[in-house]
Design a protein around this motif. Structure first.
Motif, PDB file in Angstrom:
ATOM      1  N   ASN A  57      71.056  35.819  84.048  1.00 38.93           N
ATOM      2  CA  ASN A  57      72.080  36.134  85.043  1.00 38.93           C
ATOM      3  C   ASN A  57      73.448  36.210  84.373  1.00 38.93           C
ATOM      4  O   ASN A  57      73.756  35.407  83.484  1.00 38.93           O
ATOM      5  CB  ASN A  57      72.107  35.066  86.135  1.00 38.93           C
ATOM      6  N   PHE A  59      77.515  36.056  84.872  1.00 39.45           N
ATOM      7  CA  PHE A  59      78.584  35.578  85.745  1.00 39.45           C
ATOM      8  C   PHE A  59      79.913  36.149  85.259  1.00 39.45           C
ATOM      9  O   PHE A  59      80.214  36.102  84.054  1.00 39.45           O
ATOM     10  CB  PHE A  59      78.633  34.052  85.748  1.00 39.45           C
ATOM     11  N   LYS A  70      78.093  37.118  90.516  1.00 41.80           N
ATOM     12  CA  LYS A  70      76.849  36.852  89.801  1.00 41.80           C
ATOM     13  C   LYS A  70      75.994  38.115  89.867  1.00 41.80           C
ATOM     14  O   LYS A  70      75.700  38.630  90.943  1.00 41.80           O
ATOM     15  CB  LYS A  70      76.100  35.680  90.435  1.00 41.80           C
TER      16      LYS A  70
END
Length: 546
Positions: A57, A59, A70
């Motif tokens: 992921n 950010f 995100k």
């Protein structure tokens, strides 16, 4: 028999160390453009920070919208949180984001002088910090990193230091002070930690990277201002990949540079522009576990993604460090064996590194056989360099030694500058004058007359900045009021407030309806040009008449 019992484990240990230090494959890797993404709606995203967790992921801190985004690794939005303010979960110019091994997200909330912690989906977990210079206080923090044990390092920008906290936000230590010497910092913008606990700091004001151990002890440095390999113009971010390679967002040069853990240049990519693989103020860089690189491309309001290409060369040897050589000597490895490994790995040692080995107690016979790197010609000191050394308290004899070593000579006008700076007559007598042709002298006099104009006009006035697709009009009125008008595409922004001069390179502003004050690097370059460092970028305004 006892000697054999002792020798065998030492030999095994040495063999293991040899394998670890000498046969770590160096990447024959370059990077190819793999995608980009922008904000999906509302005001354009201005990405200032980027971090990747263990699940891939991504950010991103968004300065324009005072929020955190995100994304998955392909740029699909998974979550978004934050609004402008000073409450829990609100932000005032979030400048950086970091992620720990558990997936917790740390946001450097610069304008609120604090760190906020969230879970991976944006649930508020805690906060710490307030404005000040004490332990656990910040003056516009700008970067953060989390080590393998959960300790959090914060680049405390205008306190010119790095602070370290445990995972519960308890203050542990600090290091650095304002200056340009080894271990000193000048507006550190970012910090990174490798798997061994070494700490790397993007020393923005000195255009270099410094490396410290986990206790804040200075280890080494590299970089200077320029456009060559290993040089920087406003290094804004530093990060480390899983192999210990160091990536730097070389903001002013619109590129990313990659180094090994000893500061040896490996490669670079990027140039100024808005095309694929081009940058306009690359502010932060992050690397995932597979080596994919993500760049927060500030002025282009996007994230760019690059994948590594090329194969690692099996058995290719990595440069030996000073620590490697000393350790092998301590373990009883013979001089000839170590020299063979140094030579085969292509290691060339600088005069500074050889002196470190000498101080470590290695014998002169061994040191005399070491392959030596060609010493770079030392750059000549400018008059401004000399005055700066005086201002920060360096002894005149030491300054003179540096001047002599660099072969610097100075014009009559520069000598006058030294007199005004308070240098002694003994110092002045030992300086070498620089021969000048008369026309050049006249040019210098004309230039000096121009340089006097800002003193007369001062900072007050109307200023304008123009860039591709954006225009800013800034008014610093004599009565201390401030007006800011930004137009970028269909977006406009109008702000009011007050301002005052702090020193020749800084102003303090207070925005209307916002109790917080911010100190902004701001100085006159000449009578008609104002330079301001804002939101991670250096903007040049031109004076306009009203």
């Amino acid at each position: 028999m006892q000697a054999l019992r002792t020798a065998r484990p030492i030999a095994l240990l040495c063999g293991s160390l040899m394998g670890f230090y000498l046969f770590v494959a160096d990447c024959a890797v370059s990077y190819s453009f793999a995608g980009r993404w922008y904000s999906l709606s509302g005001r354009p995203m201005y990405p200032t920070g980027v971090a990747v967790d263990s699940n891939g992921n991504v950010f991103v801190t968004d300065l324009n919208n005072h929020s955190v985004h995100k994304f998955d690794s392909e740029g699909k939005l998974a979550a978004k949180w934050g609004t402008r303010g000073c409450g829990d979960g609100q932000f005032n110019e979030p400048n950086c984001v970091a992620v720990d091994s558990k997936g917790n997200v740390y946001v450097v909330d610069s304008g609120n002088h604090r760190i906020q912690q969230f879970d991976s989906d944006g649930k508020f977990l805690g906060k710490w910090g307030s404005q000040g210079s004490g332990e656990g206080e910040f003056e516009e923090p700008s970067g953060a990193a989390v080590d393998s044990t959960g300790n959090v390092y914060v680049a405390d920008l205008y306190n010119h230091r790095v602070q370290k906290f445990d995972s519960q936000a308890k203050f542990l230590m600090k290091f650095g002070k304002k200056g340009r010497g080894d271990g000193e910092l000048a507006c550190p913008h970012d910090v990174a930690v490798d798997s061994a606990g070494n700490v790397y700091v993007a020393d923005f004001g000195s255009d270099r990277i410094q490396k410290f151990d986990s206790h804040g002890n200075f280890r080494l440095k590299w970089g200077s201002r320029g456009t060559g390999d290993g040089q920087f113009r406003d290094p804004n971010c530093v990060t480390v990949d899983s192999e210990g390679n160091v990536f730097v967002a070389d903001m002013g040069n619109s590129r990313i540079q990659k180094f090994d853990s000893q500061g040896q240049f490996l490669r670079k990519w990027g140039r100024k522009g808005s095309g694929e693989g081009e940058f306009d103020w690359p502010l932060y860089v992050a690397v995932d576990s597979g080596g994919t690189v993500f760049v927060a491309d500030g002025h282009n309001t996007r994230i760019q993604k690059f994948r590594p290409i090329g194969q690692k060369k099996t058995g290719e040897r990595k440069r030996l460090t000073i620590e490697n050589i000393v350790l092998l000597k301590e373990l009883g490895i013979g001089d000839d064996t170590i020299l063979e490994k140094i030579t085969s790995s292509g290691t060339m040692l600088s005069a500074e590194e050889i002196e470190q080995l000498r101080k470590a107690g290695l014998n002169e016979a061994f040191i005399g056989k070491l392959p030596k790197a060609k010493e770079k010609k030392k750059p000549k000191l400018t008059a401004d360099n000399v005055v700066l050394l005086k201002e920060i308290g360096i002894d005149e004899n030491k300054i003179l030694a540096k001047v002599t070593e660099s072969g610097s000579a100075f014009t009559a006008e520069e000598l006058k500058q030294f007199e005004k700076a308070g240098f002694s007559g003994a110092f002045m007598a030992k300086l070498s004058p620089k021969e000048e042709e008369e026309p050049e002298k006249e040019k210098e006099e004309e230039k000096e007359e121009e340089e006097e104009k800002p003193i007369k006009k001062g900072l007050a006035g109307s200023w304008q900045f123009k860039a591709s697709g954006a225009e800013i009009k800034l008014t610093l009125a004599q009565d201390g009021t401030l007006r800011w008008h930004l137009k970028s595409g269909s977006t406009t922004e109008n702000l009011k407030g007050t301002w005052k001069k702090v020193d020749d390179a800084t102003i303090e502003i207070k925005q209307e309806n916002n109790p917080l004050r911010s100190r902004i690097p701001c100085k006159l370059i000449d009578a008609e040009t104002l330079e301001m460092a804002l939101r991670g970028a250096t903007l040049r305004f031109k004076r306009i008449e009203e």
